[in-house]
Scaffold this active site. Structure first.
Site, PDB file in Angstrom:
ATOM      1  N   ASP A 218       0.863  -1.179   0.000  1.00  7.21           N
ATOM      2  CA  ASP A 218       0.000   0.000   0.000  1.00  7.21           C
ATOM      3  C   ASP A 218       0.901   1.232   0.000  1.00  7.21           C
ATOM      4  O   ASP A 218       1.701   1.415   0.915  1.00  7.21           O
ATOM      5  CB  ASP A 218      -0.906  -0.006   1.227  1.00  7.21           C
ATOM      6  CG  ASP A 218      -1.725  -1.283   1.322  1.00  7.21           C
ATOM      7  OD1 ASP A 218      -2.830  -1.308   0.770  1.00  7.21           O
ATOM      8  OD2 ASP A 218      -1.234  -2.260   1.933  1.00  7.21           O
ATOM      9  N   HIS A 248      -4.972  -5.804   5.781  1.00  8.25           N
ATOM     10  CA  HIS A 248      -4.154  -4.604   5.579  1.00  8.25           C
ATOM     11  C   HIS A 248      -4.263  -3.695   6.795  1.00  8.25           C
ATOM     12  O   HIS A 248      -5.247  -3.753   7.542  1.00  8.25           O
ATOM     13  CB  HIS A 248      -4.646  -3.805   4.369  1.00  8.25           C
ATOM     14  CG  HIS A 248      -4.472  -4.486   3.059  1.00  8.25           C
ATOM     15  ND1 HIS A 248      -3.558  -4.077   2.121  1.00  8.25           N
ATOM     16  CD2 HIS A 248      -5.120  -5.546   2.512  1.00  8.25           C
ATOM     17  CE1 HIS A 248      -3.636  -4.842   1.046  1.00  8.25           C
ATOM     18  NE2 HIS A 248      -4.582  -5.750   1.263  1.00  8.25           N
TER      19      HIS A 248
END
Length: 261
Positions: A218, A248
Site C-alpha cells: 500500500d 491490511h
C-alpha cells in the site's frame, strides 16, 4: 491535512472496524479499496454519521474504491482508467479535495503468473502510467494512494526468496512501479523511512502479523508540489490487531497547510 489509504477487505463486513478506526485516527481524507460491494450497497449513511462525505465506485463481490472527506467537498474528476473499453472493474477513483488532487486505486493482483490475470495487471499499469504522466508536473499537489499490489524491493517483504514467483514481486511489475518513480512520482513512506522495516499487509494465517512477516504493498506516490508539503508518514498497525479486521493496515501521510508555502 491527514490523508490515509486503507484496503478494508469488504466494507460492510468490516464496517465496525472502519468506523472505530475513523473515530480514533481522525483522518481528513481516506482512500478505501476492496469494497466488495455493489454501488447501491455502500454504507453511505453510516459514513456520513461518522462525519464524512463519500464518493465510491462499487462492484459486486470484488474490487471497489471510495474516497471519504471531512474537510470539504469531493469534486470527482475521474473513475476508471482509459485505454481498455472491456475493463469494467472498479479500481480507480480521483477527485479534488481541499486543494489537493487525490486518486485512490486498487491495482490487480495478477496471480496466477503467468496467465491472463498477470497480463491484465501489466496492461493496467501501462494505462495508469499513461493517465498519471501528464499530472506529475502540475503545480497543484497530487497524491496517488492505494493498494498497488506491488512489492517494490526486497526491503519491502519478509523472506523475499519465497515471493520470487508471485505476481506482486515479479520483475515486470517492479519495473512498472519504477517507471512511475522515473516519471517524477515519489514514494512518500519510503522517503521518510528509508532504512526501516515497514509493512502494510500480513496474511491471516501462521501468525504472520504477530511475527511481523508482512509485505509493503500500500503506497503513496506524490508529485513535487505535494512532496513540498509532506511532513509525516506512517502505518497505523493497531487496527490490524483487532477482531474481524482487514489483512491490511491503514497507511497515512500528513501534508502541511497550504498557507505555509
Amino acid at each position: 491535512m491527514k490523508i490515509a489509504t486503507y484496503n478494508v477487505n469488504g466494507i460492510n463486513g468490516r464496517l465496525p472496524v472502519l468506523l472505530r478506526w475513523l473515530e480514533l485516527a481522525e483522518p481528513d481524507v481516506v482512500c478505501l479499496q476492496e469494497l466488495k460491494a455493489p454501488q447501491e450497497k455502500f454504507p453511505d449513511e453510516a459514513i456520513r454519521s461518522a462525519g464524512y462525505q463519500a464518493i465510491w465506485h462499487g462492484e459486486s463481490r470484488w474490487n471497489g474504491v471510495a474516497l471519504l472527506s471531512r474537510v470539504g467537498e469531493i469534486c470527482e474528476t475521474r473513475r476508471g482508467l482509459l485505454g481498455d473499453p472491456q475493463d469494467t472493474q472498479s479500481r480507480y477513483i480521483e477527485a479534488a479535495i481541499n486543494g489537493v488532487l487525490i486518486a485512490g486505486l486498487y491495482a490487480p493482483n495478477g496471480n496466477p503468473r503467468p496467465g491472463p490475470k498477470f497480463d491484465f495487471k501489466l496492461k493496467w499499469f501501462d494505462r495508469l502510467q499513461a493517465h498519471l504522466k501528464p499530472l506529475v508536473g502540475l503545480n497543484a499537489p497530487i497524491v496517488i494512494a492505494g493498494d498497488y499490489n506491488i512489492i517494490p524491493t526486497d526491503q519491502d517483504v519478509y523472506a523475499p526468496e519465497r515471493w520470487r514467483d508471485d505476481a506482486l514481486f515479479a520483475s515486470e511489475v517492479r519495473a512498472a512501479y519504477q517507471r512511475l518513480l522515473d516519471d517524477g512520482w515519489t514514494d512518500a513512506l519510503r522517503l521518510l523511512h528509508p532504512n526501516e522495516t515497514v509493512y502494510t499487509f500480513w496474511k491471516y494465517w501462521r501468525g504472520a502479523f504477530e511475527r511481523n512477516a508482512g509485505l509493503r504493498i500500500d503506497h503513496f506516490l506524490l508529485n513535487r508540489a505535494a512532496l513540498a508539503r509532506l511532513s509525516r508518514a506512517g502505518v497505523d498497525r493497531v487496527p490490524r490487531g483487532w477482531d474481524k479486521t482487514s489483512d491490511h493496515a491503514p497507511v497515512w501521510i500528513e501534508l502541511a497547510d497550504d498557507e505555509a508555502f
